[in-house]
Motif scaffolding. Structure first.
Motif, PDB file in Angstrom:
ATOM      1  N   ARG A 212      -8.059 -16.742  19.996  1.00 33.00           N
ATOM      2  CA  ARG A 212      -9.084 -16.445  20.991  1.00 33.00           C
ATOM      3  C   ARG A 212     -10.339 -17.284  20.732  1.00 33.00           C
ATOM      4  O   ARG A 212     -10.724 -17.486  19.581  1.00 33.00           O
ATOM      5  CB  ARG A 212      -9.491 -14.978  20.952  1.00 33.00           C
ATOM      6  CG  ARG A 212      -8.386 -13.985  21.170  1.00 33.00           C
ATOM      7  CD  ARG A 212      -8.970 -12.573  21.172  1.00 33.00           C
ATOM      8  NE  ARG A 212      -7.943 -11.558  20.991  1.00 33.00           N
ATOM      9  CZ  ARG A 212      -8.168 -10.260  21.003  1.00 33.00           C
ATOM     10  NH1 ARG A 212      -9.413  -9.807  21.185  1.00 33.00           N
ATOM     11  NH2 ARG A 212      -7.176  -9.396  20.826  1.00 33.00           N
ATOM     12  N   VAL A 213     -10.970 -17.712  21.814  1.00 29.54           N
ATOM     13  CA  VAL A 213     -12.296 -18.313  21.702  1.00 29.54           C
ATOM     14  C   VAL A 213     -13.278 -17.465  22.511  1.00 29.54           C
ATOM     15  O   VAL A 213     -12.901 -16.812  23.488  1.00 29.54           O
ATOM     16  CB  VAL A 213     -12.321 -19.779  22.193  1.00 29.54           C
ATOM     17  CG1 VAL A 213     -11.415 -20.636  21.339  1.00 29.54           C
ATOM     18  CG2 VAL A 213     -11.924 -19.890  23.657  1.00 29.54           C
ATOM     19  N   ASN A 214     -14.509 -17.454  22.094  1.00 26.53           N
ATOM     20  CA  ASN A 214     -15.553 -16.655  22.718  1.00 26.53           C
ATOM     21  C   ASN A 214     -16.289 -17.484  23.763  1.00 26.53           C
ATOM     22  O   ASN A 214     -16.715 -18.609  23.481  1.00 26.53           O
ATOM     23  CB  ASN A 214     -16.531 -16.168  21.643  1.00 26.53           C
ATOM     24  CG  ASN A 214     -17.446 -15.083  22.152  1.00 26.53           C
ATOM     25  OD1 ASN A 214     -17.022 -14.149  22.820  1.00 26.53           O
ATOM     26  ND2 ASN A 214     -18.729 -15.199  21.836  1.00 26.53           N
ATOM     27  N   MET A 215     -16.436 -16.946  24.971  1.00 23.38           N
ATOM     28  CA  MET A 215     -17.060 -17.670  26.076  1.00 23.38           C
ATOM     29  C   MET A 215     -18.360 -16.982  26.504  1.00 23.38           C
ATOM     30  O   MET A 215     -18.450 -15.751  26.521  1.00 23.38           O
ATOM     31  CB  MET A 215     -16.111 -17.723  27.273  1.00 23.38           C
ATOM     32  CG  MET A 215     -14.700 -18.211  26.960  1.00 23.38           C
ATOM     33  SD  MET A 215     -14.631 -19.958  26.501  1.00 23.38           S
ATOM     34  CE  MET A 215     -15.125 -20.728  28.042  1.00 23.38           C
ATOM     35  N   ARG A 216     -19.345 -17.789  26.862  1.00 26.19           N
ATOM     36  CA  ARG A 216     -20.582 -17.295  27.464  1.00 26.19           C
ATOM     37  C   ARG A 216     -20.971 -18.221  28.610  1.00 26.19           C
ATOM     38  O   ARG A 216     -20.607 -19.399  28.606  1.00 26.19           O
ATOM     39  CB  ARG A 216     -21.723 -17.226  26.432  1.00 26.19           C
ATOM     40  CG  ARG A 216     -21.471 -16.218  25.313  1.00 26.19           C
ATOM     41  CD  ARG A 216     -22.653 -16.132  24.356  1.00 26.19           C
ATOM     42  NE  ARG A 216     -22.370 -15.222  23.254  1.00 26.19           N
ATOM     43  CZ  ARG A 216     -22.541 -13.912  23.302  1.00 26.19           C
ATOM     44  NH1 ARG A 216     -23.019 -13.347  24.399  1.00 26.19           N
ATOM     45  NH2 ARG A 216     -22.240 -13.152  22.267  1.00 26.19           N
ATOM     46  N   HIS A 217     -21.732 -17.701  29.556  1.00 24.69           N
ATOM     47  CA  HIS A 217     -22.155 -18.517  30.693  1.00 24.69           C
ATOM     48  C   HIS A 217     -23.618 -18.247  31.008  1.00 24.69           C
ATOM     49  O   HIS A 217     -24.179 -17.220  30.624  1.00 24.69           O
ATOM     50  CB  HIS A 217     -21.282 -18.241  31.924  1.00 24.69           C
ATOM     51  CG  HIS A 217     -21.415 -16.846  32.458  1.00 24.69           C
ATOM     52  ND1 HIS A 217     -20.725 -15.772  31.918  1.00 24.69           N
ATOM     53  CD2 HIS A 217     -22.164 -16.333  33.471  1.00 24.69           C
ATOM     54  CE1 HIS A 217     -21.031 -14.680  32.584  1.00 24.69           C
ATOM     55  NE2 HIS A 217     -21.904 -14.978  33.517  1.00 24.69           N
ATOM     56  N   GLY A 218     -24.227 -19.187  31.712  1.00 29.90           N
ATOM     57  CA  GLY A 218     -25.619 -19.056  32.097  1.00 29.90           C
ATOM     58  C   GLY A 218     -25.981 -20.115  33.115  1.00 29.90           C
ATOM     59  O   GLY A 218     -25.112 -20.816  33.654  1.00 29.90           O
ATOM     60  N   VAL A 219     -27.272 -20.252  33.380  1.00 27.99           N
ATOM     61  CA  VAL A 219     -27.782 -21.228  34.345  1.00 27.99           C
ATOM     62  C   VAL A 219     -28.967 -21.941  33.715  1.00 27.99           C
ATOM     63  O   VAL A 219     -29.862 -21.298  33.159  1.00 27.99           O
ATOM     64  CB  VAL A 219     -28.204 -20.550  35.672  1.00 27.99           C
ATOM     65  CG1 VAL A 219     -28.894 -21.537  36.604  1.00 27.99           C
ATOM     66  CG2 VAL A 219     -26.982 -19.938  36.365  1.00 27.99           C
ATOM     67  N   SER A 220     -28.966 -23.279  33.796  1.00 25.87           N
ATOM     68  CA  SER A 220     -30.068 -24.059  33.232  1.00 25.87           C
ATOM     69  C   SER A 220     -31.329 -23.909  34.089  1.00 25.87           C
ATOM     70  O   SER A 220     -31.282 -23.398  35.213  1.00 25.87           O
ATOM     71  CB  SER A 220     -29.672 -25.525  33.119  1.00 25.87           C
ATOM     72  OG  SER A 220     -29.529 -26.101  34.407  1.00 25.87           O
ATOM     73  N   ARG A 221     -32.443 -24.387  33.561  1.00 26.60           N
ATOM     74  CA  ARG A 221     -33.744 -24.209  34.223  1.00 26.60           C
ATOM     75  C   ARG A 221     -33.777 -24.879  35.593  1.00 26.60           C
ATOM     76  O   ARG A 221     -33.345 -26.002  35.774  1.00 26.60           O
ATOM     77  CB  ARG A 221     -34.847 -24.775  33.327  1.00 26.60           C
ATOM     78  CG  ARG A 221     -36.256 -24.689  33.915  1.00 26.60           C
ATOM     79  CD  ARG A 221     -37.290 -25.064  32.883  1.00 26.60           C
ATOM     80  NE  ARG A 221     -37.068 -26.409  32.378  1.00 26.60           N
ATOM     81  CZ  ARG A 221     -37.594 -27.510  32.905  1.00 26.60           C
ATOM     82  NH1 ARG A 221     -38.365 -27.426  33.992  1.00 26.60           N
ATOM     83  NH2 ARG A 221     -37.365 -28.691  32.364  1.00 26.60           N
TER      84      ARG A 221
END
Length: 238
Positions: A212-221
């Motif tokens: 398993r790998v851990n994923m995260r997401h977001g939005v740049s400025r």
């Protein structure tokens, strides 16, 4: 020009290509899932209160800068069509991922059946959301986990037009593999494009086994303008 019904556009998605992208990178792009007029109609809902159950300002919670609103039931027609239509396409991939990650949970064919499972477990609040970013806003890397039950894939649809409505504000996905440095993926989307991505973990085939790998997401400025995004999450919240 006659607009192809949304259900037909969803049914026309190449499931094999989608799965290949998700297995390779943890995300997959679907071009022009929503038409510009559909994007504008959903984005305009943000100025109203009736379709929503709550309003979150990110800075108050340390999530970044910007804001979003969670839809209430009953969901708007376009939001409901996306949630119900995309789920059967993604459920086989989700089941394969859980099997490869040695997670016992399996998902039914219909989203209504999965929602019943969520509601029986006390996760009864709808999670589709509409996000709004203005100049200087951003979304910190995170995971959309709302309870014990979790569907491992979610979808974001860009409702605004880059370079016309806003500049900056790219979708960012990070992947952290065991004993390795994190890998970042930056996706440039057009208005109406959707990105399917991992909520928390995804399986990766190693030289000896799958892990398993851990994923995260977001939005740049966001450098200027206003950006609206529709988020489709398939599990409900406690």
């Amino acid at each position: 020009m006659t607009l192809i019904p949304l259900t037909e556009r969803i049914n026309a998605i190449d499931a094999g290509n989608l799965e290949d992208q998700l297995n390779a990178w943890g995300s997959a792009t679907v071009s022009s899932l929503l038409a510009p007029e559909e994007c504008d109609a959903v984005a305009k809902l943000y100025a109203t209160d009736a379709p929503f159950r709550s309003h979150i300002r990110m800075a108050r919670h340390g999530f970044g800068k910007g804001e979003y609103k969670y839809f209430a039931y009953p969901l708007p027609e376009t939001v409901l069509a996306l949630r119900e239509g995309l789920y059967p396409l993604l459920a086989p991939i989700a089941n394969d991922w859980n099997e490869r990650m040695n997670i016992d949970t399996r998902f039914p064919d219909r989203h209504a059946d999965y929602l019943s499972r969520c509601h029986d477990s006390g996760q009864v609040r709808p999670t589709p959301l509409l996000l709004q970013y203005s100049e200087g806003d951003y979304n910190c890397l995170h995971q959309d986990v709302y309870g014990e039950l979790l569907f491992p894939l979610q979808v974001a649809v860009l409702l605004s037009e880059p370079r016309r409505d806003f500049i900056g504000g790219e979708f960012v996905l990070t992947e952290q593999r065991p004993r390795m440095q994190s890998r970042a993926e930056v996706l440039s989307l057009a208005q109406g494009d959707a990105v399917v991505f991992a909520v928390r973990n995804r399986p990766v085939r190693g030289t000896k086994s799958t892990y398993r790998v851990n994923m995260r997401h977001g939005v740049s400025r966001l450098h200027s303008g206003t950006r609206h995004t529709l988020g489709i999450i398939f599990h409900d919240a406690e």
